[in-house]
Design a protein around this motif. Sequence first.
Motif, mmCIF file in Angstrom:
data_model
loop_
_atom_site.group_PDB
_atom_site.id
_atom_site.type_symbol
_atom_site.label_atom_id
_atom_site.label_comp_id
_atom_site.label_asym_id
_atom_site.label_seq_id
_atom_site.Cartn_x
_atom_site.Cartn_y
_atom_site.Cartn_z
ATOM 1 N N ALA A 1 140.057 23.210 0.279
ATOM 2 C CA ALA A 1 140.729 24.289 -0.448
ATOM 3 C C ALA A 1 140.167 24.453 -1.862
ATOM 4 N N GLN A 2 139.522 23.403 -2.410
ATOM 5 C CA GLN A 2 138.963 23.482 -3.761
ATOM 6 C C GLN A 2 137.528 22.946 -3.773
ATOM 7 N N PRO A 3 136.642 23.576 -3.013
ATOM 8 C CA PRO A 3 135.271 23.071 -2.944
ATOM 9 C C PRO A 3 134.437 23.499 -4.143
ATOM 10 N N MET A 4 133.306 22.817 -4.313
ATOM 11 C CA MET A 4 132.280 23.218 -5.271
ATOM 12 C C MET A 4 131.128 23.760 -4.432
ATOM 13 N N ALA A 5 130.660 24.938 -4.773
ATOM 14 C CA ALA A 5 129.572 25.540 -4.002
ATOM 15 C C ALA A 5 128.351 25.753 -4.881
ATOM 16 N N PHE A 6 127.196 25.486 -4.296
ATOM 17 C CA PHE A 6 125.905 25.752 -4.919
ATOM 18 C C PHE A 6 125.176 26.697 -3.981
ATOM 19 N N PHE A 7 124.639 27.785 -4.515
ATOM 20 C CA PHE A 7 124.035 28.788 -3.650
ATOM 21 C C PHE A 7 122.963 29.565 -4.400
ATOM 22 N N GLY A 8 122.100 30.181 -3.623
ATOM 23 C CA GLY A 8 121.041 30.982 -4.214
ATOM 24 C C GLY A 8 120.150 31.577 -3.147
ATOM 25 N N THR A 9 118.999 32.035 -3.599
ATOM 26 C CA THR A 9 118.051 32.739 -2.750
ATOM 27 C C THR A 9 116.683 32.072 -2.848
ATOM 28 N N TYR A 10 116.014 31.967 -1.709
ATOM 29 C CA TYR A 10 114.635 31.466 -1.700
ATOM 30 C C TYR A 10 113.710 32.596 -2.127
ATOM 31 N N LEU A 11 112.905 32.347 -3.144
ATOM 32 C CA LEU A 11 111.944 33.338 -3.633
ATOM 33 C C LEU A 11 110.588 33.165 -2.972
ATOM 34 N N GLU A 12 110.249 31.911 -2.646
ATOM 35 C CA GLU A 12 108.959 31.615 -2.030
ATOM 36 C C GLU A 12 109.096 30.363 -1.175
ATOM 37 N N VAL A 13 108.514 30.397 -0.003
ATOM 38 C CA VAL A 13 108.430 29.220 0.870
ATOM 39 C C VAL A 13 107.021 29.215 1.448
ATOM 40 N N THR A 14 106.202 28.297 0.944
ATOM 41 C CA THR A 14 104.823 28.157 1.403
ATOM 42 C C THR A 14 104.719 26.812 2.111
ATOM 43 N N PRO A 15 104.543 26.835 3.450
ATOM 44 C CA PRO A 15 104.554 25.583 4.209
ATOM 45 C C PRO A 15 103.686 24.486 3.605
ATOM 46 N N HIS A 16 104.333 23.346 3.509
ATOM 47 C CA HIS A 16 103.728 22.074 3.112
ATOM 48 C C HIS A 16 103.363 21.975 1.643
ATOM 49 N N SER A 17 103.624 23.036 0.828
ATOM 50 C CA SER A 17 103.182 22.935 -0.557
ATOM 51 C C SER A 17 104.146 23.460 -1.624
ATOM 52 N N ARG A 18 105.035 24.407 -1.299
ATOM 53 C CA ARG A 18 105.814 25.021 -2.382
ATOM 54 C C ARG A 18 107.089 25.677 -1.856
ATOM 55 N N ILE A 19 108.190 25.436 -2.594
ATOM 56 C CA ILE A 19 109.472 26.087 -2.317
ATOM 57 C C ILE A 19 110.050 26.500 -3.669
ATOM 58 N N VAL A 20 110.484 27.754 -3.780
ATOM 59 C CA VAL A 20 111.059 28.262 -5.021
ATOM 60 C C VAL A 20 112.394 28.916 -4.677
ATOM 61 N N TRP A 21 113.447 28.551 -5.453
ATOM 62 C CA TRP A 21 114.753 29.145 -5.204
ATOM 63 C C TRP A 21 115.533 29.336 -6.499
ATOM 64 N N THR A 22 116.536 30.226 -6.421
ATOM 65 C CA THR A 22 117.435 30.463 -7.542
ATOM 66 C C THR A 22 118.666 29.581 -7.380
ATOM 67 N N ASN A 23 119.333 29.330 -8.497
ATOM 68 C CA ASN A 23 120.597 28.591 -8.516
ATOM 69 C C ASN A 23 121.648 29.557 -9.070
ATOM 70 N N ASP A 24 122.211 30.379 -8.186
ATOM 71 C CA ASP A 24 123.047 31.495 -8.609
ATOM 72 C C ASP A 24 124.473 31.112 -8.966
ATOM 73 N N GLU A 25 124.926 29.924 -8.577
ATOM 74 C CA GLU A 25 126.304 29.527 -8.868
ATOM 75 C C GLU A 25 126.575 29.442 -10.368
ATOM 76 N N ALA A 26 125.539 29.244 -11.165
ATOM 77 C CA ALA A 26 125.702 29.128 -12.610
ATOM 78 C C ALA A 26 125.627 30.480 -13.316
ATOM 79 N N GLY A 27 125.556 31.560 -12.560
ATOM 80 C CA GLY A 27 125.490 32.883 -13.168
ATOM 81 C C GLY A 27 124.244 33.035 -14.016
ATOM 82 N N ASP A 28 124.421 33.567 -15.219
ATOM 83 C CA ASP A 28 123.278 33.801 -16.110
ATOM 84 C C ASP A 28 122.612 32.515 -16.581
ATOM 85 N N ASP A 29 123.295 31.368 -16.450
ATOM 86 C CA ASP A 29 122.724 30.093 -16.883
ATOM 87 C C ASP A 29 121.976 29.372 -15.767
ATOM 88 N N GLY A 30 121.912 29.961 -14.586
ATOM 89 C CA GLY A 30 121.258 29.309 -13.457
ATOM 90 C C GLY A 30 119.758 29.174 -13.642
#
Length: 174
Positions: free
Chosen positions: A84-113
């Motif tokens: 009933a009172q969870p903490m959630a972390f969420f975002g979007t993957y901007l880049e996924v390059t197999p075996h070398s690179r993953i880029v994502w946003t941390n949207d739960e923090a709003g403008d401070d993410g």
Amino acid sequence: MDASKESEPKLTSNRTTVEPRSDREIVVTRTFDAPARIVFQAWTTPELFRRWWIPKSMPVPLLSYEADIRAGGSYRLVFGHDAAQPMAFFGTYLEVTPHSRIVWTNDEAGDDGAVTTVTLEEKGGKTLQVLHELYRSKQARDAALASGAYSGMGETFEQLDELLVTLGTTARSS
């Protein structure tokens, strides 16, 4: 380097280093005794990710993890003792390059993410992992450092070492 940067802490735990690199950046590095494709698999397979991401010493369980790991896909991690009172972390993957690179946003923090980039560089069967977080302001970066969010990184990546062993690789012992 100015005096304020020199006075900032450089944290180490085993082979994991956590270091503020600028007023807006934090960089976490670790070398794994495993090929990049196996480390990438542990990052991008939800069943495997759940096995290593939360430090075992952290008293908050992972209630759910959903991820569509592709550029434009999203993720959502939900933690807590009470659904009933969870903490959630969420975002979007901007880049996924197999075996070398993953880029994502941390949207739960709003403008401070932060935007998080994980790069994997393999040399001689070992993989240097660099986790780079870029915050929108020095204040957001400082708040992340003060929150203790980085204090469990050594344990988290030690757990990844253990998982890599179960995936048929040998964890680095030094």
